[in-house]
Design an enzyme around this catalytic site. Structure first.
Site, mmCIF file in Angstrom:
data_model
loop_
_atom_site.group_PDB
_atom_site.id
_atom_site.type_symbol
_atom_site.label_atom_id
_atom_site.label_comp_id
_atom_site.label_asym_id
_atom_site.label_seq_id
_atom_site.Cartn_x
_atom_site.Cartn_y
_atom_site.Cartn_z
ATOM 1 N N LEU A 186 0.838 -1.202 0.000
ATOM 2 C CA LEU A 186 0.000 0.000 0.000
ATOM 3 C C LEU A 186 0.873 1.252 0.000
ATOM 4 O O LEU A 186 1.992 1.247 0.518
ATOM 5 C CB LEU A 186 -0.911 -0.017 1.225
ATOM 6 C CG LEU A 186 -1.889 -1.199 1.251
ATOM 7 C CD1 LEU A 186 -2.477 -1.405 2.638
ATOM 8 C CD2 LEU A 186 -2.996 -1.022 0.214
ATOM 9 N N HIS A 208 1.463 -11.073 10.087
ATOM 10 C CA HIS A 208 2.653 -11.431 9.330
ATOM 11 C C HIS A 208 3.218 -12.735 9.896
ATOM 12 O O HIS A 208 3.328 -12.879 11.115
ATOM 13 C CB HIS A 208 3.700 -10.309 9.430
ATOM 14 C CG HIS A 208 4.938 -10.607 8.647
ATOM 15 N ND1 HIS A 208 4.983 -10.469 7.277
ATOM 16 C CD2 HIS A 208 6.152 -11.068 9.029
ATOM 17 C CE1 HIS A 208 6.183 -10.836 6.853
ATOM 18 N NE2 HIS A 208 6.910 -11.193 7.892
ATOM 19 N N ASP A 215 5.885 -4.334 6.952
ATOM 20 C CA ASP A 215 5.983 -5.310 8.046
ATOM 21 C C ASP A 215 6.699 -4.725 9.258
ATOM 22 O O ASP A 215 7.553 -5.366 9.889
ATOM 23 C CB ASP A 215 6.656 -6.603 7.565
ATOM 24 C CG ASP A 215 5.876 -7.261 6.451
ATOM 25 O OD1 ASP A 215 4.640 -7.138 6.442
ATOM 26 O OD2 ASP A 215 6.491 -7.883 5.570
HETATM 27 C C1 GAR Z 1 -0.937 -15.796 6.495
HETATM 28 O O1 GAR Z 1 0.029 -16.687 6.971
HETATM 29 C C2 GAR Z 1 -0.446 -14.372 6.576
HETATM 30 O O2 GAR Z 1 0.379 -14.110 7.692
HETATM 31 C C3 GAR Z 1 0.358 -14.273 5.325
HETATM 32 O O3 GAR Z 1 -0.402 -14.946 4.363
HETATM 33 C C4 GAR Z 1 -1.160 -15.979 4.983
HETATM 34 C C5 GAR Z 1 -2.603 -15.827 4.584
HETATM 35 O O4 GAR Z 1 -3.344 -16.957 4.864
HETATM 36 N N1 GAR Z 1 0.574 -12.916 4.976
HETATM 37 C C6 GAR Z 1 1.665 -12.478 4.354
HETATM 38 O O5 GAR Z 1 2.567 -13.197 4.012
HETATM 39 C C7 GAR Z 1 1.666 -10.985 4.080
HETATM 40 N N2 GAR Z 1 2.877 -10.602 3.458
HETATM 41 P P1 GAR Z 1 -4.932 -16.911 4.777
HETATM 42 O O6 GAR Z 1 -5.319 -16.309 3.420
HETATM 43 O O7 GAR Z 1 -5.353 -18.340 4.866
HETATM 44 O O8 GAR Z 1 -5.433 -16.085 5.916
#
Ligand code: GAR
Length: 196
Positions: A93, A109, A145
């Site tokens: 963003l 994260h 992050d």
């Molecule tokens: C989660 O592990 C979240 O922390 C990560 O993506 C996954 C989403 O899972 N986010 C990132 O890596 C952000 N950079 P979900 O769609 O099943 O909630």
């Protein structure tokens, strides 16, 4: 009641846990689940739970991130969102959008920040030989992050772990942590939650 919008890009398992948590005496309710991808599995899951959904595709906007965000902002305004939860939302963003939602936008994260911002967190934790891994829910600020930590959940790294097995263990912890943090945050309490 605080109105909560959730931004996703994929399966939306964290979004499901957040929506499920917002019942009874919880101080917030979901008002919108928005994805930048029409094929995000989480959209159907949100609709099945009775939560309004929207898709704002980033691709027609090309490099124009502000244009993409203006469309998102219109949906957020239309639904009266007061808190914004990023839950596996895989677009970066702009500072302008982040400033607009300052103090009202959360992210989960999959690492113990400040370790491993960015991508491939589990592979990096394994490569480093870390004995533990985990997840962080934090307020979103201009730095990727980064931002004040609202909660962290620790899990052990086990012998024979692959990025996939570790990711599954961390995800299960995110499912506990994120709803707990949102509940507290919606009450105006930013005291970090430490799990387990
Ligand atoms: C989660 O592990 C979240 O922390 C990560 O993506 C996954 C989403 O899972 N986010 C990132 O890596 C952000 N950079 P979900 O769609 O099943 O909630």
């Amino acid at each position: 009641m605080k109105r909560v919008a959730i931004l996703i890009s994929g399966g939306g398992s964290n979004m499901v846990r957040l929506v499920e948590s917002m019942t009874g005496d919880h101080p917030a309710r979901p008002c919108l689940v928005l994805s930048n991808r029409a094929d995000a599995g989480g959209l159907a899951r949100a609709a099945a739970m009775g939560v309004p959904t929207a898709v704002v595709d980033h691709r027609p906007h090309g490099e124009n991130r502000a244009g993409f965000e203006a469309e998102i902002q219109a949906e957020l305004a239309r639904t009266g969102a007061e808190i914004l939860c990023l839950a596996g939302f895989m677009r970066i963003l702009t500072p302008g959008f982040i400033a607009r939602w300052s103090g009202r936008m959360l992210n989960t994260h999959p690492s113990l920040l400040p370790k491993y911002p960015g991508l491939h967190t589990h592979a990096r934790a394994l490569e480093a030989g870390d004995g533990e891994a985990g997840c962080t829910v934090h307020e979103v600020t201009e730095i990727l992050d980064d931002g004040p930590i609202l909660g962290q959940g620790r899990v052990p790294v086990e012998a024979g772990d692959t990025p996939e097995t570790l990711a599954a263990r961390v995800l299960a912890m995110e499912h506990r942590l994120y709803p707990a943090v949102l509940r507290r945050f919606a009450c105006g309490d930013r005291t970090p939650i430490l799990l387990p």
